[in-house]
Write a protein that holds these residues in place. Structure first.
Motif, PDB file in Angstrom:
ATOM      1  N   SER A  44      -4.255  17.240  26.272  1.00 55.82           N
ATOM      2  CA  SER A  44      -3.896  16.443  25.088  1.00 55.82           C
ATOM      3  C   SER A  44      -2.381  16.295  25.043  1.00 55.82           C
ATOM      4  O   SER A  44      -1.660  17.132  25.615  1.00 55.82           O
ATOM      5  CB  SER A  44      -4.380  17.144  23.811  1.00 55.82           C
ATOM      6  OG  SER A  44      -3.789  16.533  22.667  1.00 55.82           O
ATOM      7  N   GLY A  45      -1.898  15.257  24.363  1.00 55.93           N
ATOM      8  CA  GLY A  45      -0.455  15.083  24.228  1.00 55.93           C
ATOM      9  C   GLY A  45       0.054  15.529  22.869  1.00 55.93           C
ATOM     10  O   GLY A  45       1.239  15.414  22.573  1.00 55.93           O
TER      11      GLY A  45
ATOM     12  N   ALA B 295       3.723  19.610  24.382  1.00 58.47           N
ATOM     13  CA  ALA B 295       3.825  18.400  25.214  1.00 58.47           C
ATOM     14  C   ALA B 295       5.178  18.386  25.924  1.00 58.47           C
ATOM     15  O   ALA B 295       5.275  18.056  27.106  1.00 58.47           O
ATOM     16  CB  ALA B 295       3.663  17.163  24.333  1.00 58.47           C
TER      17      ALA B 295
ATOM     18  N   TYR C  63       5.289  20.632  28.890  1.00 54.00           N
ATOM     19  CA  TYR C  63       4.563  20.033  30.024  1.00 54.00           C
ATOM     20  C   TYR C  63       5.454  19.019  30.735  1.00 54.00           C
ATOM     21  O   TYR C  63       5.586  19.033  31.964  1.00 54.00           O
ATOM     22  CB  TYR C  63       3.272  19.376  29.524  1.00 54.00           C
ATOM     23  CG  TYR C  63       2.473  18.705  30.626  1.00 54.00           C
ATOM     24  CD1 TYR C  63       1.613  19.439  31.434  1.00 54.00           C
ATOM     25  CD2 TYR C  63       2.589  17.333  30.865  1.00 54.00           C
ATOM     26  CE1 TYR C  63       0.877  18.816  32.459  1.00 54.00           C
ATOM     27  CE2 TYR C  63       1.859  16.710  31.881  1.00 54.00           C
ATOM     28  CZ  TYR C  63       1.007  17.459  32.663  1.00 54.00           C
ATOM     29  OH  TYR C  63       0.289  16.849  33.675  1.00 54.00           O
TER      30      TYR C  63
ATOM     31  N   THR D  84      -1.583  11.497  23.028  1.00 57.19           N
ATOM     32  CA  THR D  84      -2.222  11.661  24.350  1.00 57.19           C
ATOM     33  C   THR D  84      -1.945  10.444  25.233  1.00 57.19           C
ATOM     34  O   THR D  84      -1.568  10.573  26.400  1.00 57.19           O
ATOM     35  CB  THR D  84      -3.740  11.896  24.174  1.00 57.19           C
ATOM     36  OG1 THR D  84      -3.908  13.151  23.525  1.00 57.19           O
ATOM     37  CG2 THR D  84      -4.470  11.906  25.506  1.00 57.19           C
TER      38      THR D  84
ATOM     39  N   GLU E 248       0.519   8.559  24.968  1.00 52.66           N
ATOM     40  CA  GLU E 248       1.957   8.550  25.262  1.00 52.66           C
ATOM     41  C   GLU E 248       2.299   9.524  26.397  1.00 52.66           C
ATOM     42  O   GLU E 248       3.063   9.195  27.298  1.00 52.66           O
ATOM     43  CB  GLU E 248       2.725   8.892  23.970  1.00 52.66           C
ATOM     44  CG  GLU E 248       4.227   8.968  24.097  1.00 52.66           C
ATOM     45  CD  GLU E 248       4.894   7.621  24.438  1.00 52.66           C
ATOM     46  OE1 GLU E 248       4.177   6.611  24.609  1.00 52.66           O
ATOM     47  OE2 GLU E 248       6.135   7.612  24.566  1.00 52.66           O
ATOM     48  N   ILE E 249       1.698  10.712  26.369  1.00 50.15           N
ATOM     49  CA  ILE E 249       2.044  11.679  27.436  1.00 50.15           C
ATOM     50  C   ILE E 249       1.508  11.179  28.778  1.00 50.15           C
ATOM     51  O   ILE E 249       2.136  11.384  29.825  1.00 50.15           O
ATOM     52  CB  ILE E 249       1.585  13.122  27.105  1.00 50.15           C
ATOM     53  CG1 ILE E 249       2.437  14.111  27.908  1.00 50.15           C
ATOM     54  CG2 ILE E 249       0.095  13.357  27.406  1.00 50.15           C
ATOM     55  CD1 ILE E 249       2.362  15.543  27.433  1.00 50.15           C
TER      56      ILE E 249
ATOM     57  N   THR F 233       4.060  10.603  31.833  1.00 48.08           N
ATOM     58  CA  THR F 233       3.876  11.346  33.090  1.00 48.08           C
ATOM     59  C   THR F 233       3.693  10.387  34.254  1.00 48.08           C
ATOM     60  O   THR F 233       4.103  10.682  35.369  1.00 48.08           O
ATOM     61  CB  THR F 233       2.656  12.294  32.969  1.00 48.08           C
ATOM     62  OG1 THR F 233       2.867  13.132  31.836  1.00 48.08           O
ATOM     63  CG2 THR F 233       2.503  13.158  34.209  1.00 48.08           C
TER      64      THR F 233
END
Ligand code: 5AD
Ligand code: SF4
Length: 475
Positions: free
Chosen positions: A283-284, A298, A301, A336, A338-339, A343
Motif C-alpha cells: 500500500s502507499g 511510504a 520505501y 497507493t 501514487e507510490i 516507483t
C-alpha cells in the motif's frame, strides 16, 4: 557378496501445484524424494497411482480451489475402485498445514495430509497410508528437512531446464496483519551456506545457468557458513556466482526493511545479480501500512528504492499490492496509485484483500465492500498495465543480454529472457540454447518482446552444457 535390493515396482505420481514459486520448488523436491521409491511422473491425474495437491492458502480463492479439485479426485478414485484398482490422494502445502484434520473431515477420500516441513518424510507417510491409516502430519519436526531430501538425478535436472529455483530461506517472522505465511510456513529459517552451494553445484553441473533463490523473506537470509559465521544474501550471491556455469542470479521475495547496504552493494558489484527486484510495498498509505504491520512508511520505501537505483541505475522493479484492506479510504487508495507511479514499476501483482481466518486483519472493523475492491483493483491494474507497457517500450532499440533458453514457437526461432525477466523471442538456431547473446529489442508483443540477435557478436557467456543436455532441453 553384495546383496542387491529388488527394484521397486514402478508407480505413477502426479503433483498439482498451486500458488507460489516455492511450491513449484517443493513439488520437484517431493518428486525427487519419491523417485528412489519407484514413483515416475504421470502425464495426467488419470494415469497416476498417487495424486498430491500442493496447495496455497494465501487467499481464500486459492484455498477453495483445492476442495473442488478434491471432489473431482474422489470421483476418479471411485471409478478406479469400481475397476478393481486404487488411487491414493495426498494434500500438501499451506492448506494442509493450516487445515490439517479438517481436510479429511471435509474430503474423506483424502489419504494423507502433510505440511511443508514434512516433505522429507513422504515415503514413510505413504507407507503408513498404504496400511490403511489416515495420515495427518502437520508438526514442525526438529530435524532439517533439507538435509534429508535427496538431490534430483542429473537427467531429471537437465529435463527441468536452464533456469532453476533454489529455496534458501523459509518462513517469516514479520507477521503482516493480512498474511498467513508466518502460521503456515513457520518461523524464519535460513539454510546453511554449504548446503545451498552444494545444491547449486549440482544444478550447474546439470546445465542450469540461472538460479532464482527463493524464500518468503529471502533478503532476510542469514545462513551459517562452514566456520559458523552468519552470511547475508549479498555474500551468498557472490559465493554462488563463483560456481562455474552459474551466469545469472535472482531472488524473491523480499521485504523493504531487509534491503541491507551489503545486499544493495552486491547489486552494484556483482554482474551475475540481475537488475530486477521484486520488492512488495502492498500500500502507499502510511495509515494502511501501519494497520498492515508492515513496519515502514511510504517514504522509507521510496528511500530504499532510491538507494537501490543509486547502486544499479537500470534496476527494474516489481511489487505486490493489496487493495481494499480494512479501513482503506479513497485517499489511502490514491496514495497507493501514487507510490506505484513514483516507483515506476516494470511489473506488479495486484490483489483484492482476502480475509484469512486467524490473522489479525480478519478481526479488523471496516472491512471493505467487494464492489469497492473490484473497482479499485481495476483502476490499479489499468495504471500498472500502462507502466508495464511503458517499461517494455523503453527497451525497444536497446541491446540486452538474453539467456537463450528454448526453441521458439515457430521453427527457426528461439526464446529466452532479458535481465528484466521479460520473455524475448527471436530468430536464431537452437545450438545457441544455453548461451547469453546480445539481442536488439525490435518490438513489444502482448506478453513478450521480439528481438534480433546482434549478428557477428560473440556470446556474452557461452553455454557450458554438453550437447546431450541441450538435446534433452530441446526434446
Ligand atoms: N489478501 C490479499 N492478498 C494477500 N497477499 C498476502 N496475503 C493476502 C491477503 N490476505 C498478497 C501480498 C503478498 C502476496 C504474496 O500475496 O501482496 O505479497
Ligand atoms: Fe507475509 Fe511477506 Fe509479510 Fe511475511 S513479510 S508476513 S510472508 S507478506
Amino acid at each position: 557378496m553384495t546383496e542387491t535390493l529388488p527394484e521397486p515396482t514402478p508407480k505413477k505420481l502426479f503433483i498439482k501445484t498451486y500458488g507460489c514459486q516455492m511450491n513449484v520448488y517443493d513439488s520437484d523436491r517431493m518428486a525427487d524424494a519419491l523417485a528412489p521409491h519407484g514413483y515416475q511422473p504421470a502425464a495426467s491425474m488419470e494415469e497416476a497411482d498417487l495424486v498430491v495437491l500442493n496447495t496455497c492458502h494465501i487467499r481464500e480463492k486459492a484455498s477453495e480451489k483445492v476442495f473442488s479439485e478434491l471432489g473431482r479426485l474422489r470421483e476418479l478414485r471411485d471409478e478406479r475402485r469400481a475397476g478393481g484398482q486404487d488411487l491414493m490422494i495426498g494434500v500438501a502445502g499451506c492448506v494442509a498445514q493450516a487445515e490439517g484434520d479438517e481436510i479429511v473431515r471435509r474430503a474423506p477420500a483424502v489419504d494423507l495430509v502433510f505440511g511443508p516441513q514434512s516433505y522429507h518424510r513422504l515415503p514413510e507417510l505413504i507407507a503408513r497410508a498404504h496400511n490403511g491409516a489416515k495420515v495427518v502430519e502437520t508438526e514442525f519436526p526438529p530435524e532439517d528437512k533439507f538435509a534429508h531430501l535427496p538431490p534430483a538425478k542429473r537427467e531429471v535436472t537437465v529435463k527441468r531446464g536452464l533456469t532453476a529455483f533454489l529455496t534458501v530461506q523459509e518462513g517469516c517472522d514479520k507477521f503482516c496483519s493480512f498474511c498467513v505465511v508466518p502460521y503456515t510456513r513457520g518461523a524464519e529459517t535460513s539454510r546453511p551456506v554449504e548446503q545451498v552451494l552444494a545444491e547449486a553445484r549440482n544444478l550447474a553441473e546439470a546445465g542450469v545457468r540461472e538460479l532464482t533463490l527463493l524464500g518468503q523473506n529471502v533478503n532476510a537470509y542469514h545462513g551459517l557458513d562452514a566456520r559458523g559465521r552468519s552470511v547475508g544474501l549479498g555474500e551468498l550471491c557472490f559465493r554462488l556466482a563463483e560456481i562455474e556455469g552459474i551466469a545469472r542470479i535472482r531472488y524473491t521475495t523480499s521485504h523493504p526493511l531487509d534491503m541491507t547496504d551489503e545486499l544493495i552493494a552486491a547489486h552494484r558489484e556483482l554482474d551475475a545479480l540481475m537488475p530486477y527486484l521484486h520488492l512488495p510495498v502492498q500500500s502507499g498509505s502510511d495509515r494502511i501500512l501501519k494497520a498492515m504491520n508492515r513496519r515502514h512508511t511510504a517514504e522509507q520505501y521510496l528511500d530504499v528504492i532510491a538507494r537501490i537505483r543509486a547502486a544499479r541505475p537500470d534496476m527494474a522493479l516489481s511489487g505486490d499490492f493489496i487493495v481494499g484492506f480494512p479501513g482503506e479510504t479513497e485517499a489511502d487508495f490514491a496514495a497507493t496509485l501514487e507510490i506505484a507511479r513514483l516507483t515506476g514499476y516494470a511489473s506488479a501483482f495486484t490483489f483484492k484483500y482476502s480475509i484469512r481466518p486467524g490473522t489479525p486483519g480478519a478481526e479488523l472493523p471496516d472491512q471493505i465492500e467487494e464492489a469497492v475492491k473490484i473497482e479499485r483493483l481495476a483502476r490499479l491494474n489499468a495504471q500498472i498495465a500502462q507502466q508495464t507497457r511503458d517499461f517494455a517500450q523503453s527497451c525497444v532499440g536497446r541491446v540486452l543480454p538474453v539467456l537463450i533458453e528454448k526453441p521458439g514457437r515457430n521453427p527457426g526461432q528461439v526464446g529466452g529472457r532479458s535481465p528484466y525477466l521479460q520473455a524475448v523471442h527471436m530468430p536464431g538456431p537452437e545450438r545457441l540454447i544455453g548461451t547469453i547473446m546480445p539481442v536488439e529489442i525490435v518490438a513489444v508483443g502482448n506478453n513478450s518482446l521480439s528481438g534480433k540477435i546482434v549478428t557477428d557478436a560473440e556470446p556474452i557467456s557461452a553455454s557450458v552444457i554438453e550437447s546431450s543436455a541441450v538435446a534433452a532441453h530441446i526434446a
